[in-house]
Design an enzyme around this catalytic site. Structure first.
Site, PDB file in Angstrom:
ATOM      1  NE  ARG A 273      39.045  33.842  25.538  1.00 26.72           N
ATOM      2  CZ  ARG A 273      38.211  32.206  26.134  1.00 26.72           C
ATOM      3  NH1 ARG A 273      36.862  31.928  26.019  1.00 26.72           N
ATOM      4  NH2 ARG A 273      38.346  30.891  26.391  1.00 26.72           N
TER       5      ARG A 273
ATOM      6  CE  LYS B 211      32.577  24.163  29.371  1.00 27.71           C
ATOM      7  NZ  LYS B 211      33.989  25.138  29.869  1.00 27.71           N
TER       8      LYS B 211
ATOM      9  N   GLY C 133      38.502  29.939  30.330  1.00 23.99           N
ATOM     10  CA  GLY C 133      38.152  31.104  30.343  1.00 23.99           C
ATOM     11  C   GLY C 133      37.597  31.636  31.896  1.00 23.99           C
TER      12      GLY C 133
ATOM     13  N   GLY D 166      39.835  23.754  26.700  1.00 27.80           N
ATOM     14  CA  GLY D 166      40.011  23.005  26.069  1.00 27.80           C
ATOM     15  C   GLY D 166      41.061  22.687  25.285  1.00 27.80           C
TER      16      GLY D 166
END
Ligand code: AMP
Length: 394
Positions: free
Chosen positions: A35, A201, A351, A374
């Site tokens: 990133r 998640k 990530g 997301g």
């Protein structure tokens, strides 16, 4: 068309760039800098055009005072200084006199990184609930706002939507590129098109399936995500991750999309999650009560391979096992190997999935590594993206 950084004269201007520096950091060491590297182009462009560059980002989640030490952006400032070959001045405040003074003293081409925007969440979730005064205050520090944080494009936060509502604004190169690359997955993707979903998640991601499944030919499910489905299909999952409230939702999906949803047929289990854990290969139905499913097994990778081999488009979000630990790496590693040997247009997002791709050295063989997890899912679902929608049209 949205405005971009190229639509502004940056000369001598204070340009706030909202970046996504939400990188994995362990004991002050950055574990994956994808990133950071992807943010460099916009920062360099702003400097080349004589801007005073003010960088902002969130990092992790801040729920209590002790989280601040773990999630300071200081290591990011140090690493960025090296990558840019230019000192990035770190200001350990998100507001206040020190910050304002440092900004007022900036010369053209200087770069400042301010502390984690989510430190403001300790004070009534001001950042994450887009507190109007906070957005206004941050906007008062600059002349132009550039959103280059794709990872939070689906969120309405003070540091993106809030600032953009109060300043002339545009997109950075990273976000522009993400839109271009991800649009290929929405706009008549080449078929067969397979989506791979994993990760832990489950609660966040399971809901997107009913929408995504209508866009792809197949959906391969692994990682922590798989176990709620396996339980819904009637299998004992021992002590694996499970989202009990979603069992009937998963059951309905399995009934409706029997042909499209592909679940694991064997699982690597362990009784504990650590580097020396003793693993067992279990077929469905064999998992014992005290065992945790932590990776897909070799028979599953063979099945997944059959679906992936002649795909023309592949999108992957979420690792297929607890890949940070050696005993549970194989599934994610093998599937990375398989998808990078196909001729498909491959997009990997999120990530941890990026980290797996870089850890196992596949990053250069993937068509597009999306910085958003997301966010890329929300983009594919064609949902409203508040921090993108607010950006001015040309
Ligand atoms: P996510 O942010 O949803 O993509 O989740 C990433 C995390 O999921 C990584 O830290 C993985 O170690 C973890 N993970 C993958 N598979 C499993 C599993 N079967 N059980 C628990 N955690 C898992």
């Amino acid at each position: 068309m949205k405005k971009t950084i190229k639509d502004y004269n940056l000369n001598g201007k204070k340009v706030i760039i909202r970046c996504d520096f939400n990188v994995p950091i362990e004991n002050g060491i950055i574990k994956d800098e994808t990133r950071l590297k992807k943010s460099l182009r916009t920062i360099r462009y702003a400097r080349k055009n004589n801007a005073k560059v003010i960088l902002m980002s969130h990092l992790g989640r801040i729920n209590k005072e002790e989280d601040k030490q773990k999630y300071t952006l200081k290591p990011v400032a140090e690493r960025l200084s090296k990558l840019l070959r230019k000192k990035v001045t770190f200001i350990d405040q998100t507001r206040g006199e020190k910050l304002e003074k440092a900004i007022n003293n900036m010369k053209d081409k200087d770069v400042i990184l301010i502390e984690n925007t989510r430190f403001e969440d300790l004070d009534g979730k001001k950042e994450s609930s887009n507190d109007k005064m906070l957005g206004k205050y941050w906007a008062s520090l600059g002349d132009i706002f550039i959103n280059d944080a794709f990872g939070t494009i689906h969120r309405a936060h003070a540091s993106n939507l809030g600032i953009a509502s109060n300043l002339p604004n545009g997109l950075g190169f990273l976000v522009e590129n993400e839109i271009k690359k991800l649009t290929k997955l929405i706009d008549k993707p080449k078929k067969p098109y397979t989506i791979i979903l994993g990760g832990s998640k489950v609660e966040d991601k399971i809901g997107v399936i009913s929408n995504l499944i209508t866009k792809a030919d197949y959906l391969l499910i692994g990682g922590g995500m798989a176990f709620t489905f396996l339980k819904a299909a009637g299998f004992n999952i021992g002590s694996s991750l499970c989202e009990r409230e979603k069992l009937s939702y998963c059951k309905d999906l399995l009934n409706k999309y029997e042909e499209k949803i592909v679940l694991p047929i064997d699982i690597i289990t362990a009784k504990e999650i650590n580097e020396n854990a003793k693993t067992t290969e279990r077929f469905l139905g064999e998992i014992e009560e005290d065992e945790i499913g932590l990776d897909i097994g070799p028979k599953t990778t063979e099945v997944f391979k059959q679906y992936l081999d002649d795909c023309k488009t592949i999108f992957w979000n979420g690792p297929l096992g607890y890949f940070e630990l050696k005993p549970f790496q194989n599934g994610t590693k093998t599937i990375l190997d398989i998808i990078t040997k196909t001729k498909a247009y491959t997009v990997v997002g999120g990530g941890d999935t990026i980290r797996a791709a870089t850890d196992f050295n596949y990053q250069d063989k993937i068509s597009h590594i999306s910085t958003g997890g997301g966010a890329s899912l929300a983009f594919l679902e064609e949902k409203p993206l508040p921090a993108l929608d607010i950006i001015d049209e040309k």
